[in-house]
Write an enzyme that holds these catalytic residues in place. Structure first.
Site, PDB file in Angstrom:
ATOM      1  N   ARG A 163       0.836  -1.204   0.000  1.00  0.00           N
ATOM      2  CA  ARG A 163       0.000   0.000   0.000  1.00  0.00           C
ATOM      3  C   ARG A 163       0.865   1.246   0.000  1.00  0.00           C
ATOM      4  NH1 ARG A 163      -3.702   1.076   5.149  1.00  0.00           N
ATOM      5  NH2 ARG A 163      -1.683   1.247   6.127  1.00  0.00           N
TER       6      ARG A 163
ATOM      7  N   CYS B 210       0.067   5.483   0.652  1.00  0.00           N
ATOM      8  CA  CYS B 210      -0.942   6.458   1.055  1.00  0.00           C
ATOM      9  C   CYS B 210      -0.307   7.840   0.988  1.00  0.00           C
ATOM     10  CB  CYS B 210      -1.440   6.160   2.462  1.00  0.00           C
ATOM     11  SG  CYS B 210      -2.782   7.266   2.990  1.00  0.00           S
TER      12      CYS B 210
END
Length: 114
Positions: free
Chosen positions: A91, A93
């Site tokens: 991930r 972000c």
């Protein structure tokens, strides 16, 4: 002639499927509940695109999350963990200046056919 760009919810590239950015829209309105509510709906929208492609959350290998403020990171992360559990995909972000329709959160993903 329509001046809006063509939107493809996903594109296949070999055994990979790229899912376009999903925001928390429900019937052309943003979901209520702030960043948590919008993240929950964006994830539901993402899962619907995956399902239409014959894939599931467990097939996701990478997610990119865009927030209009990192103050919403915890609320977003709680919803993200509820979907992806103890073995989440890779991930990223990042905080961005703004998102479509005034959304607080946008998610895009890559999934792999197994």
């Amino acid at each position: 002639m329509n001046s809006l760009p063509l939107f493809r919810p996903s594109v296949e590239a070999g055994d990979l499927v790229a899912v376009s950015g999903q925001i928390g829209l429900v019937d052309d309105r943003l979901a209520g509940g702030g960043a948590a509510g919008q993240t929950e709906q964006a994830l539901a929208n993402l899962l619907a695109v995956l399902d239409a492609a014959g894939l599931a959350a467990s097939d996701v290998v990478k997610v990119n999350i865009f927030l209009t403020t990192m103050d919403d990171y915890t609320a977003c992360n709680e919803q993200y963990n509820a979907v992806f559990g103890s073995e989440p995909p890779a991930r990223t972000c990042v905080a961005v200046h703004q998102l479509p329709f005034g959304a607080l959160v946008e998610l895009e993903a890559w999934a792999r056919r197994r």
